[in-house]
Design a protein around this motif. Structure first.
Motif, mmCIF file in Angstrom:
data_model
loop_
_atom_site.group_PDB
_atom_site.id
_atom_site.type_symbol
_atom_site.label_atom_id
_atom_site.label_comp_id
_atom_site.label_asym_id
_atom_site.label_seq_id
_atom_site.Cartn_x
_atom_site.Cartn_y
_atom_site.Cartn_z
ATOM 1 N N LEU A 14 20.523 2.128 19.344
ATOM 2 C CA LEU A 14 21.205 2.210 20.636
ATOM 3 C C LEU A 14 20.273 2.670 21.752
ATOM 4 N N VAL A 15 19.208 3.375 21.373
ATOM 5 C CA VAL A 15 18.249 3.839 22.390
ATOM 6 C C VAL A 15 17.162 2.793 22.628
ATOM 7 N N VAL A 16 16.623 2.245 21.547
ATOM 8 C CA VAL A 16 15.465 1.350 21.664
ATOM 9 C C VAL A 16 15.833 -0.011 22.251
ATOM 10 N N VAL A 17 16.954 -0.586 21.798
ATOM 11 C CA VAL A 17 17.312 -1.933 22.246
ATOM 12 C C VAL A 17 17.484 -2.023 23.769
ATOM 13 N N PRO A 18 18.246 -1.112 24.404
ATOM 14 C CA PRO A 18 18.357 -1.193 25.869
ATOM 15 C C PRO A 18 17.017 -1.026 26.587
ATOM 16 N N LEU A 19 16.160 -0.150 26.040
ATOM 17 C CA LEU A 19 14.851 0.041 26.663
ATOM 18 C C LEU A 19 13.999 -1.218 26.548
ATOM 19 N N LEU A 20 13.988 -1.831 25.363
ATOM 20 C CA LEU A 20 13.243 -3.081 25.185
ATOM 21 C C LEU A 20 13.788 -4.178 26.091
ATOM 22 N N LYS A 28 14.060 -9.752 26.262
ATOM 23 C CA LYS A 28 15.250 -10.142 27.040
ATOM 24 C C LYS A 28 15.524 -11.634 26.884
ATOM 25 N N TYR A 29 14.466 -12.438 26.891
ATOM 26 C CA TYR A 29 14.627 -13.891 26.733
ATOM 27 C C TYR A 29 15.320 -14.219 25.405
ATOM 28 N N PHE A 30 14.834 -13.633 24.306
ATOM 29 C CA PHE A 30 15.411 -13.947 22.998
ATOM 30 C C PHE A 30 16.842 -13.412 22.881
ATOM 31 N N CYS A 31 17.106 -12.261 23.475
ATOM 32 C CA CYS A 31 18.470 -11.718 23.460
ATOM 33 C C CYS A 31 19.426 -12.652 24.206
#
Length: 268
Positions: A14-20, A28-31
């Motif tokens: 929950l911390v790393v994903v938003p930062l990435l 962001k492109y792949f997400c």
């Protein structure tokens, strides 16, 4: 209270994903592409039961279109449409459009005329819920690897257009083109129009380079312009005229593409 390994991993996620997502354009492109493809599958699940009430029917494309129109807002893409008055003809016609990426679906749904179905590669029919939704929408599938089959399907499509007052949407480049221009056009769509003696209506979607690039792994918010060009008549033309018709349509589309993309400041 002791925190388990699973809880630590969840907190880390929950911390790393938003930062990435904020710091890495590639992540962001792949997400965003992953969500786009997954969301299309989800929408197909929703639309299948409704379309199934009619069975395979071109009128189901109205339902599919209505389910897709909101997707552009999720991605912050503003689509400007021009020239829809060129659809104001009573006879069937063949729509031809440039093909840049799977995001073309957004522009297509924005201007899709009534009783209009795309021609798609046969592999799409086997893509789970999306394939079933496409089949229910009356989409015409062709096997591009078997020329005889493709010619037979096109011939049947010509008869269907005239018999059932159907319009057909074709991407004459034959494959997605990320080069910022247009590939040479395949002639199938133009043979179809000449055989049925119906007009060709070119549609041009401006370059996505303002907000999207597969090569650079970039997907941001942005703008796109979709222009419907005037119909090009085929009445009186024969198969011998198809190469010239193809070149004439492609040239008109290329000029429009460069002009529209230039307005948006997209690199050419």
């Amino acid at each position: 209270m002791e925190i388990s390994l699973g809880q630590w991993l969840l907190i880390l996620f929950l911390v790393v994903v938003p930062l990435l997502y904020e710091w890495s354009a590639t992540f962001k492109y792949f997400c965003k592409m992953g969500f786009y493809n997954g969301y299309i599958l989800f929408l197909a699940v929703l639309v299948i039961p409704v379309c199934a009430l009619r069975g395979r029917n071109v009128e189901n494309m109205k339902i599919i279109r209505s389910m897709m129109l909101h997707v552009k807002y999720l991605y912050g893409i503003k689509i400007d449409v021009r020239g829809t008055e060129n659809f104001n003809i009573k006879e069937p016609y063949v729509v031809v459009s440039n093909h840049q990426s799977s995001l073309d679906l957004l522009g297509m749904m924005e201007v899709l005329p009534d009783r209009c179905v795309p021609i798609a590669k046969k592999e799409l029919m086997y893509m789970g819920t999306v394939g079933l939704a496409c089949w229910l929408g009356g989409i015409i599938f062709i096997n591009r690897k078997k020329t005889d089959d493709a010619i037979s399907v096109m011939s049947e499509a010509a008869h269907t257009m005239l018999r059932e007052d159907v319009r057909v949407w074709v991407f004459p480049e034959g494959t997605r083109n990320h080069s910022g221009s247009m590939l040479p056009f395949k002639r199938g769509a133009f043979h179809l129009a000449v055989q049925a003696q119906v007009p060709v209506i070119p549609i041009v979607m401006s370059s996505y380079r303002d907000f999207y690039s597969k090569k650079e792994r970039r997907f941001a918010t942005g703008r796109c312009t979709v222009q419907v060009l005037p119909p090009m008549a085929t009445r009186g033309l024969s198969a011998d005229d198809v190469p010239a018709l193809t070149d004439r349509v492609r040239q008109a589309m290329l000029v429009a593409f460069e002009g529209l993309s230039g307005e948006l400041g997209a690199p050419q």
